[in-house]
Design a protein around this motif. Structure first.
Motif, PDB file in Angstrom:
ATOM      1  N   ARG A  45       0.813  -1.225   0.000  1.00 24.13           N
ATOM      2  CA  ARG A  45       0.000   0.000   0.000  1.00 24.13           C
ATOM      3  C   ARG A  45       0.843   1.269   0.000  1.00 24.13           C
ATOM      4  O   ARG A  45       0.504   2.247  -0.648  1.00 24.13           O
ATOM      5  CB  ARG A  45      -0.890   0.007   1.254  1.00 24.13           C
ATOM      6  N   SER A  46       1.931   1.274   0.782  1.00 22.20           N
ATOM      7  CA  SER A  46       2.688   2.527   0.917  1.00 22.20           C
ATOM      8  C   SER A  46       3.831   2.590  -0.093  1.00 22.20           C
ATOM      9  O   SER A  46       4.406   1.567  -0.484  1.00 22.20           O
ATOM     10  CB  SER A  46       3.248   2.672   2.332  1.00 22.20           C
ATOM     11  N   THR A  47       4.124   3.818  -0.502  1.00 28.08           N
ATOM     12  CA  THR A  47       5.249   4.025  -1.424  1.00 28.08           C
ATOM     13  C   THR A  47       6.523   3.485  -0.790  1.00 28.08           C
ATOM     14  O   THR A  47       7.360   2.876  -1.463  1.00 28.08           O
ATOM     15  CB  THR A  47       5.428   5.525  -1.717  1.00 28.08           C
ATOM     16  N   ARG A  48       6.654   3.714   0.508  1.00 30.51           N
ATOM     17  CA  ARG A  48       7.862   3.267   1.214  1.00 30.51           C
ATOM     18  C   ARG A  48       8.092   1.781   1.004  1.00 30.51           C
ATOM     19  O   ARG A  48       9.207   1.353   0.671  1.00 30.51           O
ATOM     20  CB  ARG A  48       7.695   3.568   2.710  1.00 30.51           C
TER      21      ARG A  48
ATOM     22  N   VAL B  97       9.097   0.959  -2.539  1.00 32.02           N
ATOM     23  CA  VAL B  97      10.515   1.270  -2.769  1.00 32.02           C
ATOM     24  C   VAL B  97      11.388   0.180  -2.151  1.00 32.02           C
ATOM     25  O   VAL B  97      12.362  -0.284  -2.759  1.00 32.02           O
ATOM     26  CB  VAL B  97      10.876   2.665  -2.202  1.00 32.02           C
ATOM     27  N   ARG B  98      11.021  -0.265  -0.965  1.00 30.05           N
ATOM     28  CA  ARG B  98      11.810  -1.332  -0.328  1.00 30.05           C
ATOM     29  C   ARG B  98      11.794  -2.592  -1.183  1.00 30.05           C
ATOM     30  O   ARG B  98      12.797  -3.305  -1.301  1.00 30.05           O
ATOM     31  CB  ARG B  98      11.259  -1.657   1.066  1.00 30.05           C
TER      32      ARG B  98
ATOM     33  N   GLY C  53      13.906  -1.430  -4.747  1.00 23.61           N
ATOM     34  CA  GLY C  53      15.230  -0.805  -4.751  1.00 23.61           C
ATOM     35  C   GLY C  53      15.041   0.663  -5.055  1.00 23.61           C
ATOM     36  O   GLY C  53      13.917   1.103  -5.326  1.00 23.61           O
ATOM     37  N   PRO C  54      16.118   1.457  -5.006  1.00 25.83           N
ATOM     38  CA  PRO C  54      15.970   2.895  -5.258  1.00 25.83           C
ATOM     39  C   PRO C  54      15.414   3.146  -6.663  1.00 25.83           C
ATOM     40  O   PRO C  54      15.948   2.622  -7.638  1.00 25.83           O
ATOM     41  CB  PRO C  54      17.391   3.444  -5.120  1.00 25.83           C
ATOM     42  N   SER C  55      14.355   3.939  -6.739  1.00 25.77           N
ATOM     43  CA  SER C  55      13.715   4.158  -8.051  1.00 25.77           C
ATOM     44  C   SER C  55      14.649   4.884  -9.002  1.00 25.77           C
ATOM     45  O   SER C  55      14.467   4.834 -10.214  1.00 25.77           O
ATOM     46  CB  SER C  55      12.422   4.957  -7.871  1.00 25.77           C
TER      47      SER C  55
ATOM     48  N   ILE D 125       6.733   1.152  -8.531  1.00 26.38           N
ATOM     49  CA  ILE D 125       6.659   2.105  -7.416  1.00 26.38           C
ATOM     50  C   ILE D 125       5.590   3.132  -7.732  1.00 26.38           C
ATOM     51  O   ILE D 125       4.869   3.586  -6.889  1.00 26.38           O
ATOM     52  CB  ILE D 125       8.020   2.795  -7.172  1.00 26.38           C
TER      53      ILE D 125
ATOM     54  N   HIS E 149      17.143  -0.313   2.156  1.00 26.14           N
ATOM     55  CA  HIS E 149      17.574  -1.483   1.389  1.00 26.14           C
ATOM     56  C   HIS E 149      18.776  -2.195   1.973  1.00 26.14           C
ATOM     57  O   HIS E 149      19.081  -3.315   1.569  1.00 26.14           O
ATOM     58  CB  HIS E 149      17.946  -1.080  -0.050  1.00 26.14           C
TER      59      HIS E 149
ATOM     60  N   LEU F 144      13.151   9.214  -0.034  1.00 27.28           N
ATOM     61  CA  LEU F 144      12.532   7.887   0.085  1.00 27.28           C
ATOM     62  C   LEU F 144      13.163   6.834  -0.833  1.00 27.28           C
ATOM     63  O   LEU F 144      12.820   5.657  -0.747  1.00 27.28           O
ATOM     64  CB  LEU F 144      11.021   8.001  -0.181  1.00 27.28           C
ATOM     65  N   ASP F 145      14.079   7.219  -1.670  1.00 26.28           N
ATOM     66  CA  ASP F 145      14.787   6.184  -2.435  1.00 26.28           C
ATOM     67  C   ASP F 145      15.719   5.367  -1.561  1.00 26.28           C
ATOM     68  O   ASP F 145      16.058   4.233  -1.903  1.00 26.28           O
ATOM     69  CB  ASP F 145      15.555   6.811  -3.601  1.00 26.28           C
TER      70      ASP F 145
ATOM     71  N   GLY G 286      -0.224   8.142   2.933  1.00 22.44           N
ATOM     72  CA  GLY G 286       0.563   7.098   2.284  1.00 22.44           C
ATOM     73  C   GLY G 286       1.112   7.485   0.925  1.00 22.44           C
ATOM     74  O   GLY G 286       1.898   6.749   0.335  1.00 22.44           O
TER      75      GLY G 286
END
Ligand code: SF4
Lengths: 95, 543
Positions: A68-71, A74-75, A78-80, A95, B50, B413-414, B472
């Motif tokens: 649900r969450s962007t966080r 991303v996890r 990986g880094p977008s 993402i 990460h 947030l990345d 969110g």
């Protein structure tokens, strides 16, 4: 709503997803822990092998789990901003 | 450059050995994560989204080529081939394995570097002017004082558990490149009535949740007494800082609550007790440290005139170089902000190249700036063309210093576990959008943070962007009118937030309004904003 169990591997910090019998690097392997989430946490937290254990909300989509969450997305990916470092199980666009 | 003596090296080596033992015990489950986490953080090792992130201290942003090569080696050997230079003049690695961290730190220690006091409620890495010892406008090199502070604050037992983290910046110039008004303590070298050097002391500035500009609490402090005075400032804070509320625990809240005058009075009172204890080093110790910072022997008759017939080179010289105090030389800023790239990131190959170029052209010195760029402080003007060509070959010759595409962005947030929203993609989109017109726009400082902690200095941006969480989803607030320079001010929120595309469009509108309202190309965005206020920008953005 489906709930997934996630955390980071102590030795490496890698993001992990609970697959029902163990841990996977890939969100696609995650299972809905549903009502068992708290019991799993109670069992795994004292083992002290996975850091930042958490239950997160996710939706089921035709292409698999979507946290649900962007966080959490991303996890999972990986880094977008570094698609070259993204995990192969999920495209950065997710993402 | 300062070189470690046997005490410095022994402290760092002992710390590596101690951490190696702590990591081993954690991996064997002999200590819990709750017990281990503060120990890990004391060594600069965070668990991010990460992986583990290691923040390596670069004291006052100064490096030599040997150290830069080590940073490149670490990126290759222990990380994924790159590092991220931060707004604290440090470097962060994003993909460190806990089990390998002790070996990494042992290798780092061989070049007199470490990662402690880059986290936790202690005195953090001392920051300074990236043009130190080179700027034509400085009174004296601030780094000997920064180095003395580094030694004094290293593992200082009284100040290892302050109410909150504590950041000190030192500059030697009236032109503030170190953002001294936005630090817990800002120090500026000034001349006293008889010409001797002293320090102006500012206390209680900061960004984050409650941004404040630091008031001056003492106009002139003799350098011989300055450590005991610092001790007094920290003692007053340690005693009265709000340990009960993390959001009110920084010294800025204490100074604001007491008032600058009362805070200064309490410091003077404490200082009267501290000063006779003999904490200040003898003049010979300051002289010993200062001897490490002797300016390089530069030829004052080096040629000043150079061939500027190549327009791209001429633009780079005009935008990315500054006058050096020695004629025939220049200070070069290497932009880590090529439009579309990640602000502050450098590959291992780029770091190696910069180390080589520093050795060949810049007296073996490199600086990290709080704007996430690198500086070669002592370059002969006659070498600028060859240097520029070498940089261009590695994507490092972007001529955009202090222009619209030279954007500060925190990891957001990345990478960052505290983030609400991504910062880097916003910076990338804005840089690509604004780069074609940035020469016309002149000085325009855009700063992006992924959360209220403000590591991207959004409150000090001419245009600031703050990522917030809206149920969110990523959302971005737009702030205008900030500055971290000698004309410091805090940016104000313009109105309701935007999504990712919305914030980019809003910045485009703000820039268009500026172009129609400025008195001429020489009036900076910030000056136009200060002259006309927020209303016309608000009207255009929100209707
Ligand atoms: S500002 Fe927030 S998101 Fe950005 S690096 Fe700092 S803590 Fe992380």
């Amino acid at each position: 709503m489906p709930r997934l169990l996630t955390g980071n591997r102590l030795e490496t910090g890698d993001v992990l997803w609970w697959s029902g019998s163990g841990w996977s690097l890939h969100l696609k392997d995650a299972v809905d822990v549903d009502a068992d989430g708290e019991a799993l946490l109670a069992q795994l937290v004292p083992q002290e092998r996975i850091s930042d254990l958490a239950l997160i909300d996710a939706d089921v989509t035709p292409s698999g789990w979507r946290p649900r969450s962007t966080r959490e997305r991303v996890r999972a990916v990986g880094p977008s901003v570094r698609p070259d470092l993204a995990l192969p199980s999920l495209p950065v666009e997710a993402i | 450059m300062y070189r470690y003596d046997e005490y410095d090296q022994a402290i760092v080596d002992a710390r590596v050995a101690e951490f190696r033992d702590q990591v081993a015990r954690r991996l064997n489950n002999e200590i819990s994560e709750d017990a281990f986490k503060p120990l890990r953080l004391m060594n600069g090792l965070y668990l991010q989204l990460h992986a583990y992130m290691l923040r390596v201290a670069i004291p006052y942003g100064t490096l030599d080529s040997r150290q830069m090569r080590m940073l490149a080696y670490i990126a290759r050997r222990y990380d994924r081939g790159y590092g991220h230079f931060t707004t604290r003049q440090n470097i962060q690695y994003n993909w460190i394995k806990l089990a390998e961290a002790p070996d990494l730190l042992a290798e780092l220690a061989t070049v007199e570097m470490h990662a402690f006091q880059t986290s936790g409620n202690c005195i953090r890495n001392i920051s300074s002017d990236q043009f130190a010892a080179a700027a034509a406008d400085e009174i004296a090199d601030p780094r000997p004082y920064a180095e003395l502070l580094r030694q004094w604050s290293t593992l200082h037992p009284e100040f290892s558990f302050l109410p909150r983290k504590f950041k000190i910046a030192v500059t030697g110039s009236n032109i503030d490149r170190a953002a001294i008004q936005l630090h817990d303590i800002g120090l500026q070298l000034v001349r006293g009535e008889t010409g001797e050097i002293g320090l102006k002391v500012l206390v209680g500035g900061g960004m984050g949740r409650t941004p404040m500009l630091a008031p001056v609490i003492r106009e002139y402090l003799p350098v011989a007494d300055f450590l005991s005075y610092m001790q007094a400032v920290l003692r007053v804070y340690n005693r009265h800082g709000r340990r009960d509320n993390i959001y009110k625990a920084r010294i800025k809240i204490l100074v604001n609550d007491l008032g600058a005058e009362e805070f200064a009075r309490q410091v003077e009172e404490e200082w009267a007790l501290v000063k006779p204890l003999g904490l200040d080093p003898p003049a010979s110790e300051l002289a010993r440290i200062a001897a490490h910072f002797q300016p390089p022997a530069l030829a004052a008759d080096a040629p000043v005139d150079i061939d500027l017939s190549d327009p791209a080179f001429a633009k780079w010289v005009a935008v990315n170089t500054h006058p050096h105090k020695v004629p025939g030389h220049a200070i070069v800023t290497i932009s880590l902000k090529a439009p579309g790239e990640i602000p502050g990131d450098a590959s291992a190959a780029q770091m190696d190249l910069i180390a080589d170029l520093a050795e060949r052209y810049a007296q073996d010195e490199i600086r990290v700036t709080h704007a996430q760029n690198l500086v070669l402080p002592h370059v002969r003007r006659a070498d600028l063309f060859a240097l520029w060509q070498a940089l261009a070959g590695a994507g490092l010759a972007t001529a955009n210093l202090d222009h619209a595409s030279d954007i500060i962005a925190c990891p957001g947030l990345d990478y960052c576990t505290l983030a609400n929203a991504r910062s880097i993609p916003i910076a990338q989109k804005l840089a690509v959008m604004l780069a074609p017109q940035e020469s016309d726009l002149g000085e325009l400082k855009i700063k992006v943070s992924g959360c209220i902690n403000g590591c991207g200095h959004h409150h000090a941006g001419h245009i600031g962007i703050l990522g917030v969480d809206r149920r969110g989803d990523e959302n971005y607030q737009l702030l205008l009118g900030g500055s971290g320079a000698e004309d410091a001010s805090l940016a104000k929120i313009l109105g309701a937030g935007f999504d990712e595309n919305g914030i980019v469009a809003a910045v485009a509108t703000v820039v268009d309004v500026y172009k129609t309202l400025r008195t001429g190309p020489e009036e900076r965005f910030l000056d136009t904003y200060r002259r006309v206020g927020p209303a016309p920008f608000k009207e255009a953005v929100y209707g």
